[in-house]
Design a protein around this motif. Sequence first.
Motif, PDB file in Angstrom:
ATOM      1  N   LEU A 107       0.823  -0.744   0.260  1.00  0.00           N
ATOM      2  CA  LEU A 107      -0.123  -0.153  -0.387  1.00  0.00           C
ATOM      3  C   LEU A 107       0.777   0.775  -0.264  1.00  0.00           C
ATOM      4  CD1 LEU A 107      -2.827  -0.716   2.467  1.00  0.00           C
ATOM      5  CD2 LEU A 107      -2.980  -1.195   0.675  1.00  0.00           C
ATOM      6  N   VAL A 109       0.585   5.286   1.376  1.00  0.00           N
ATOM      7  CA  VAL A 109      -0.204   6.463   1.859  1.00  0.00           C
ATOM      8  C   VAL A 109       0.313   7.982   1.657  1.00  0.00           C
ATOM      9  CG1 VAL A 109      -1.620   6.617   4.035  1.00  0.00           C
ATOM     10  CG2 VAL A 109      -0.829   4.601   3.463  1.00  0.00           C
ATOM     11  N   ILE A 119      -4.811   6.399  -0.035  1.00  0.00           N
ATOM     12  CA  ILE A 119      -4.509   4.964   0.379  1.00  0.00           C
ATOM     13  C   ILE A 119      -4.752   4.441  -0.968  1.00  0.00           C
ATOM     14  CG2 ILE A 119      -5.218   3.129   1.534  1.00  0.00           C
ATOM     15  CD1 ILE A 119      -6.332   4.390   4.633  1.00  0.00           C
ATOM     16  N   SER A 124      -3.139   0.507  -3.649  1.00  0.00           N
ATOM     17  CA  SER A 124      -3.474  -0.635  -3.456  1.00  0.00           C
ATOM     18  C   SER A 124      -2.098  -0.985  -5.101  1.00  0.00           C
ATOM     19  CB  SER A 124      -4.159  -1.220  -3.375  1.00  0.00           C
ATOM     20  OG  SER A 124      -4.783  -1.701  -3.786  1.00  0.00           O
TER      21      SER A 124
END
Length: 94
Positions: free
Chosen positions: A45, A47, A72, A74
């Motif tokens: 991930l 952020v 966020i 992925s």
Amino acid sequence: MFAGNVVDQRHGAPITIGYGRYAPNQRLVETLAVDDVMIVIEGRLSVSTGGSTETAGPGEIIHMPKGEHVTIQSHDEGALTAYVTYPHWQEAQA
């Protein structure tokens, strides 16, 4: 994104502990109503807050303070996370 609580206010706890699953290349944009700590179990991930981006993989931790505007994201493999929030995120979003 799927979030499943394991421990929360129903158990008399002051925190929420649970799991989150992100599909490949999924994006979540949110202003946090709680302090949130995520532990990446599988996948990766990224952020972003303000002008910085932190990427975490298995075994790494990301802290996101209450009030932060976060994105966020992925990656291709998606991600599985564990999270701890204070206070309970369901009550804070209500």
